[in-house]
Design an enzyme around this catalytic site. Sequence first.
Site, PDB file in Angstrom:
ATOM      1  N   PRO A 111       1.051  -0.866  -0.123  1.00 22.89           N
ATOM      2  CA  PRO A 111       0.027  -0.467   0.266  1.00 22.89           C
ATOM      3  C   PRO A 111       1.106   1.210  -0.087  1.00 22.89           C
ATOM      4  O   PRO A 111       1.315   1.913   1.295  1.00 22.89           O
ATOM      5  CB  PRO A 111      -0.494  -0.738   1.648  1.00 22.89           C
ATOM      6  CG  PRO A 111      -0.746  -1.223   1.789  1.00 22.89           C
ATOM      7  CD  PRO A 111      -0.079  -1.768   0.502  1.00 22.89           C
ATOM      8  N   GLU A 112       0.879   1.382  -0.785  1.00 17.27           N
ATOM      9  CA  GLU A 112       1.881   3.261  -1.256  1.00 17.27           C
ATOM     10  C   GLU A 112       0.960   3.544  -1.401  1.00 17.27           C
ATOM     11  O   GLU A 112      -1.066   3.340  -0.995  1.00 17.27           O
ATOM     12  CB  GLU A 112       2.805   3.274  -2.149  1.00 17.27           C
ATOM     13  CG  GLU A 112       3.700   2.205  -2.646  1.00 17.27           C
ATOM     14  CD  GLU A 112       4.815   2.057  -3.201  1.00 17.27           C
ATOM     15  OE1 GLU A 112       5.082   3.746  -3.635  1.00 17.27           O
ATOM     16  OE2 GLU A 112       5.184   1.014  -4.258  1.00 17.27           O
TER      17      GLU A 112
END
Length: 275
Positions: A2-3
Amino acid sequence: MPELPEVQTVCSALRPHLLGRNLTKVTLNVPKVRNVLNKRTLNRAMDAGPVQDLRRRAKYMILEFPERHALLLHLGMSGAFRICPAGTEAAKHERVVWDIDDGNQLRLIDPRRFSQVEAVRLALPGGEPDCLSHLGPEPLGDLYTAGYLFQASRKRKTPAKVFLMDQTVVVGIGNIYASETFFKSGIRPTRAAGRLTRKDCAALVKNSRAVLRQAIKRGGTTLNDYHQPDGSEGKFRIHLHVYGREDLPCRKCKTPVKRITQTGRSTFYCPTCQS
DNA sequence: ATATTCCCCTGGAAGC
DNA sequence: TGCTTCCAGGGGAATA
């Protein structure tokens, strides 16, 4: 994780399920996720009233309740949220479950347990907690400019890619989108940050924004763990130019993509296209 | 102050 | 088939 694009996608997907709703109960299936996970403080926030807002700041989500109460949420490397009807069979690695007053549940699933759930107080309604004050500007916001990046990088010897992933410099850019940004900019990720020209900085700003925007549009990148809250995969993977493509031909010039390690993380680049 | 290194944890893929 | 090693979207604390 999860960026930024993944967190943004999750945030947008969860909002309609949570805004205006009361969270009636929280169940902790692990004594500790990452950080403080104190049932009493979680309940205090939830008991303040219905959810006022859910927003993203950097790779965090802020779930806001009345009177400046909030839950600070972070997905770590492998965290995922799901919305499902109460009674749905538990997934493996389900760490935290919230009951929503519409009969659904918000569930945090996280094999590696690097995710974070913490009750915090906001400085102002709509604001952020003190513990996020070290974070740099949002990459899609007005403060992230070529001039800013150029100034911030002066005299820095750290590799430019490591610099761009430094969350005190600019937030939200993680390992995948950093490699992609440097490819798009034609810049070697190993170059000392202090050696970036103003023009380089302009390219990095422009291309990081473009990469992040495109990824948000596609619902993020699914490699292994990451899924959207409805269970579907992010579709940006097919747009990756270098990340995860070691020894495969560069999509522009056919030179084999190279993989190196920088501060313990893999970096991918094309030795021909990037100098 | 800035730059590396290690660690938190689990699971999947690849190598032998 | 089974064991071992390596690797993984993050980030914070502990070292140089």
